[in-house]
Design a protein around this motif. Sequence first.
Motif, short mmCIF file in Angstrom:
data_model
loop_
_atom_site.label_atom_id
_atom_site.label_comp_id
_atom_site.label_asym_id
_atom_site.label_seq_id
_atom_site.Cartn_x
_atom_site.Cartn_y
_atom_site.Cartn_z
N ARG A 1 -1.93 7.26 -5.92
CA ARG A 1 -2.33 6.35 -6.99
C ARG A 1 -3.49 6.88 -7.81
NH1 ARG A 1 -3.27 1.13 -4.03
NH2 ARG A 1 -5.48 1.49 -4.33
N ASP A 2 -4.36 7.65 -7.16
CA ASP A 2 -5.58 8.07 -7.82
C ASP A 2 -5.90 9.52 -7.45
OD1 ASP A 2 -8.17 6.16 -8.94
OD2 ASP A 2 -8.55 8.25 -8.42
N ILE B 1 -19.08 15.99 1.02
CA ILE B 1 -19.21 14.64 1.57
C ILE B 1 -20.41 14.54 2.54
CG2 ILE B 1 -17.69 14.83 3.63
CD1 ILE B 1 -17.35 11.99 1.13
N TYR C 1 -8.59 10.83 -6.99
CA TYR C 1 -9.64 10.85 -5.96
C TYR C 1 -9.02 10.81 -4.56
CZ TYR C 1 -14.46 10.36 -4.49
OH TYR C 1 -15.69 10.59 -3.95
N PHE C 2 -7.99 9.98 -4.42
CA PHE C 2 -7.33 9.87 -3.11
C PHE C 2 -6.56 11.15 -2.78
CE2 PHE C 2 -6.93 5.01 -3.93
CZ PHE C 2 -8.25 4.84 -3.55
N ARG D 1 -8.35 17.20 1.60
CA ARG D 1 -9.43 17.53 2.53
C ARG D 1 -8.98 17.28 3.97
NH1 ARG D 1 -14.15 13.43 2.55
NH2 ARG D 1 -13.04 12.59 4.34
N TRP E 1 -0.09 4.87 -1.49
CA TRP E 1 -1.43 4.61 -2.03
C TRP E 1 -2.18 5.88 -2.43
CZ3 TRP E 1 -5.55 6.86 0.37
CH2 TRP E 1 -5.34 7.30 1.67
N TYR F 1 -8.95 13.58 -1.45
CA TYR F 1 -9.33 13.16 -0.09
C TYR F 1 -8.26 13.59 0.91
CZ TYR F 1 -9.14 9.91 3.86
OH TYR F 1 -8.99 9.36 5.11
N MET G 1 0.82 -1.21 0.00
CA MET G 1 0.00 0.00 0.00
C MET G 1 0.86 1.27 0.00
SD MET G 1 -3.26 -0.47 -0.17
CE MET G 1 -4.13 0.93 0.57
#
Lengths: 251, 131
Positions: free
Chosen positions: B17-18, B88, B20-21, B27, B14, B24, B11
């Motif tokens: 990797r994206d 969210i 989206y992450f 945030r 991690w 996050y 991991m």
Amino acid sequence: MADTEKIIEIEVLRYRPEQDKEPVWQTYKVPFTDDMSVLQGVQYIKDYLDETVSFRWSCRMAICGSCGMMIDDKPKLSCKTFLRDYYPGKLRVEALKHLPIERDLIVDATDFMKKLESIKPYIIPKEERTLAQGEYLQTPQQRDMYEQFSSCINCMLCYAACPQYGLNPKFTGPGILALMHRYNADSRDGGQAERNELGYADEGYWGCTAVGYCSEVCPKGVDPANAINQNKMNSAINYFTRFITPGGADK
Amino acid sequence: MSNRRPYVRSMDGWWKRDAYFVSYMAREVTSVFVAAYAVVLLAGLVRLGQGEAAFNGWLQYLTTPWMKVFHLIVLAVFCYHTWSWFKIMPKTMPIMFVGGKRVQPGTITGTGLAAAVVACLAVLFIVGGVS
Ligand code: SF4
Ligand code: FES
């Protein structure tokens, strides 16, 4: 055939436990037509190029939940994803992230299955009724409280999207917690107290930090992030009131 | 003996990797700034307790160039913080119905953002009225 044949490169992350120490990429050139899914591309590889490539599939229509894989690093159902959307580039397919690779594109789903069983994924009737008493009635609004959560096909894409599960596989994880909520939220069900023991544990709802990617990748609109996070309030209330409501507490 | 040898991938890194992450993590990081600013305000409260001169000193300190830059950064970070948390928020709410219709996620996010704007304007208005 109206379509002229095009060739796309598919890179597959191979892992053959008897010969590979760790996974390795292998490239295949696959002729395809615009109506072919990524699953069909991989099937072409197995049928015509390399019969040793292993993967799971069954329905080919996004309902059995067995063909999930990372396609260019995004968790997707390979039967619902089309090769044409990657052409003229190439695409990479890999076993779903965060789950152990059993072989090639196949993940080890033991943990998922064990958890699935543990949450009692069936209605535990609130009140026993005899046949003569008739059916359990429910209003459309009562049904709306759980319907979307009942659409889960156990494809595990949400697990591949959940870094918390990747970091700590003890976490019950999005799909299963959503399914737990599906039954808890059903007006005919009376099994909340039994299930909440798992839900309110550290590995339950609280293992989630609201990343939200699970809901993004879910092919069935289940929205596991919502199923999980709307339960945190109840869990917190339960935590603080268990000292003052004798016998009313879940462990 | 079984030939099974399930392979567990690392991991490491991690969150890179994206995309989206990454958003996050951004945030989550903004929460650190919220905590930092709470410390600034708390310091003001302590100075207030020490008397008028101390409090004025603190106010004076806030007008130094470094603190102005700090405030601009914090303002930008707080805007992202507000937006990302209200984005969210629908995930944290139970399914709700108003007039028999399901409340949409966009409505919840929009209401939250509107409330934040109104609260900011109210504070500005009150502060403006006092000074
Ligand atoms: S919640 Fe969605 S992504 Fe997760 S297992 Fe169920 S259908 Fe698949
Ligand atoms: S093969 Fe059944 S969901 Fe893709």
